[in-house]
Design a protein around this motif. Structure first.
Motif, mmCIF file in Angstrom:
data_model
loop_
_atom_site.group_PDB
_atom_site.id
_atom_site.type_symbol
_atom_site.label_atom_id
_atom_site.label_comp_id
_atom_site.label_asym_id
_atom_site.label_seq_id
_atom_site.Cartn_x
_atom_site.Cartn_y
_atom_site.Cartn_z
ATOM 1 N N LEU A 61 31.320 25.805 25.317
ATOM 2 C CA LEU A 61 31.148 25.650 26.758
ATOM 3 C C LEU A 61 29.948 24.767 27.071
ATOM 4 C CD1 LEU A 61 31.318 29.458 27.575
ATOM 5 C CD2 LEU A 61 33.168 27.842 27.922
ATOM 6 N N ASP A 62 30.059 23.960 28.129
ATOM 7 C CA ASP A 62 28.874 23.280 28.636
ATOM 8 C C ASP A 62 28.186 24.255 29.598
ATOM 9 O OD1 ASP A 62 30.073 23.110 31.250
ATOM 10 O OD2 ASP A 62 31.056 21.253 30.664
ATOM 11 N N PHE A 63 26.970 23.917 30.057
ATOM 12 C CA PHE A 63 26.200 24.836 30.887
ATOM 13 C C PHE A 63 26.930 25.196 32.178
ATOM 14 C CE2 PHE A 63 23.189 25.628 34.336
ATOM 15 C CZ PHE A 63 22.561 26.762 33.838
ATOM 16 N N LYS A 64 27.474 24.204 32.876
ATOM 17 C CA LYS A 64 28.162 24.443 34.149
ATOM 18 C C LYS A 64 29.333 25.413 33.964
ATOM 19 C CE LYS A 64 31.096 22.162 37.528
ATOM 20 N NZ LYS A 64 31.821 20.952 37.839
ATOM 21 N N THR A 65 30.133 25.174 32.947
ATOM 22 C CA THR A 65 31.292 26.029 32.698
ATOM 23 C C THR A 65 30.857 27.436 32.321
ATOM 24 O OG1 THR A 65 32.594 24.115 32.034
ATOM 25 C CG2 THR A 65 33.405 26.280 31.329
ATOM 26 N N SER A 66 29.811 27.543 31.537
ATOM 27 C CA SER A 66 29.296 28.852 31.141
ATOM 28 C C SER A 66 28.913 29.678 32.368
ATOM 29 C CB SER A 66 28.086 28.677 30.226
ATOM 30 O OG SER A 66 27.551 29.919 29.864
ATOM 31 N N GLU A 67 28.266 29.036 33.339
ATOM 32 C CA GLU A 67 27.876 29.723 34.574
ATOM 33 C C GLU A 67 29.095 30.146 35.392
ATOM 34 O OE1 GLU A 67 24.696 30.657 35.737
ATOM 35 O OE2 GLU A 67 24.328 30.247 33.619
ATOM 36 N N VAL A 68 30.082 29.275 35.498
ATOM 37 C CA VAL A 68 31.279 29.555 36.291
ATOM 38 C C VAL A 68 32.097 30.697 35.671
ATOM 39 C CG1 VAL A 68 33.514 28.591 37.026
ATOM 40 C CG2 VAL A 68 31.436 27.237 37.247
ATOM 41 N N LEU A 69 32.123 30.767 34.344
ATOM 42 C CA LEU A 69 32.959 31.752 33.656
ATOM 43 C C LEU A 69 32.277 33.099 33.421
ATOM 44 C CD1 LEU A 69 34.761 29.585 30.960
ATOM 45 C CD2 LEU A 69 35.787 30.698 32.940
ATOM 46 N N LYS A 70 31.054 33.263 33.871
ATOM 47 C CA LYS A 70 30.292 34.478 33.566
ATOM 48 C C LYS A 70 31.063 35.777 33.794
ATOM 49 C CE LYS A 70 25.455 33.509 33.586
ATOM 50 N NZ LYS A 70 24.192 33.569 34.264
ATOM 51 N N GLU A 71 31.728 35.910 34.906
ATOM 52 C CA GLU A 71 32.404 37.168 35.237
ATOM 53 C C GLU A 71 33.921 37.036 35.198
ATOM 54 O OE1 GLU A 71 30.848 38.969 38.762
ATOM 55 O OE2 GLU A 71 28.817 38.342 38.262
ATOM 56 N N GLN A 72 34.428 36.153 34.360
ATOM 57 C CA GLN A 72 35.867 35.911 34.296
ATOM 58 C C GLN A 72 36.497 36.673 33.126
ATOM 59 O OE1 GLN A 72 37.211 34.087 36.733
ATOM 60 N NE2 GLN A 72 35.241 33.489 37.541
ATOM 61 N N MET A 73 37.735 37.071 33.342
ATOM 62 C CA MET A 73 38.561 37.637 32.276
ATOM 63 C C MET A 73 39.610 36.600 31.936
ATOM 64 S SD MET A 73 37.713 40.735 31.373
ATOM 65 C CE MET A 73 39.181 41.258 30.525
ATOM 66 N N ILE A 74 39.896 36.447 30.651
ATOM 67 C CA ILE A 74 40.888 35.473 30.203
ATOM 68 C C ILE A 74 41.988 36.218 29.458
ATOM 69 C CG2 ILE A 74 41.279 33.374 28.866
ATOM 70 C CD1 ILE A 74 38.257 32.761 29.409
ATOM 71 N N PHE A 75 43.196 36.073 29.980
ATOM 72 C CA PHE A 75 44.368 36.778 29.473
ATOM 73 C C PHE A 75 45.347 35.788 28.857
ATOM 74 C CE2 PHE A 75 42.692 39.119 33.037
ATOM 75 C CZ PHE A 75 42.750 40.435 32.636
ATOM 76 N N TYR A 76 46.131 36.263 27.905
ATOM 77 C CA TYR A 76 47.246 35.501 27.359
ATOM 78 C C TYR A 76 48.474 35.865 28.184
ATOM 79 C CZ TYR A 76 51.040 34.251 24.228
ATOM 80 O OH TYR A 76 52.181 33.729 23.704
ATOM 81 N N THR A 77 49.262 34.864 28.584
ATOM 82 C CA THR A 77 50.466 35.131 29.369
ATOM 83 C C THR A 77 51.662 34.420 28.750
ATOM 84 O OG1 THR A 77 50.146 33.244 30.838
ATOM 85 C CG2 THR A 77 49.150 35.324 31.506
ATOM 86 N N GLU A 78 52.818 34.966 29.010
ATOM 87 C CA GLU A 78 54.072 34.331 28.596
ATOM 88 C C GLU A 78 55.100 34.610 29.682
ATOM 89 O OE1 GLU A 78 57.131 34.161 24.816
ATOM 90 O OE2 GLU A 78 55.276 35.284 24.644
ATOM 91 N N LYS A 79 55.678 33.541 30.230
ATOM 92 C CA LYS A 79 56.668 33.693 31.291
ATOM 93 C C LYS A 79 57.678 32.559 31.185
ATOM 94 C CE LYS A 79 57.247 34.208 36.225
ATOM 95 N NZ LYS A 79 56.615 34.283 37.522
ATOM 96 N N ASP A 80 58.933 32.910 31.251
ATOM 97 C CA ASP A 80 60.020 31.927 31.175
ATOM 98 C C ASP A 80 59.889 31.028 29.947
ATOM 99 O OD1 ASP A 80 61.029 32.926 33.601
ATOM 100 O OD2 ASP A 80 59.815 31.520 34.770
ATOM 101 N N GLY A 81 59.467 31.609 28.822
ATOM 102 C CA GLY A 81 59.337 30.863 27.576
ATOM 103 C C GLY A 81 58.090 30.005 27.471
#
Length: 102
Positions: A61-81
């Motif tokens: 991550l760069d610094f800006k992205t690190s700050e933006v993602l601080k409280e984010q959850m990242i999920f794996y998804t699968e829909k319609d293949g």
């Protein structure tokens, strides 16, 4: 930022089977008033990178992205293949909406 176990597992499996990469790079990009995320396979660390390891997955991550993602959850998804990642602000946000998120 927190990757679910399933998201990290799916990405690590792909890395192990398909490419000679160390992990992924996430970049936050502002478009109008929204934030969009770009995700790339990454094979090297840049001098200003923050590197986070979750469930064995390296995330660059760069610094800006690190700050933006601080409280984010990242999920794996699968829909319609189609498979991908879904990023949302804090899983606790789900408790305030009337829709079942997951």
């Amino acid at each position: 930022m927190q990757f679910t176990e399933e998201a990290a597992k799916e990405l690590l499996e792909y890395i192990d089977n398909n490419c000679n990469m160390q992990g992924i790079r996430i970049i936050a990009v502002s478009i109008e008033e929204n934030i969009h995320y770009q995700i790339y396979w990454e094979k090297e660390q840049f001098p200003d990178d923050e590197v986070i390891i979750q469930n064995g997955l390296k995330i660059f991550l760069d610094f800006k992205t690190s700050e933006v993602l601080k409280e984010q959850m990242i999920f794996y998804t699968e829909k319609d293949g189609k498979k991908g990642l879904f990023i949302m602000k804090s899983i606790s946000d789900c408790s305030t909406c009337s829709t079942v998120c997951f």
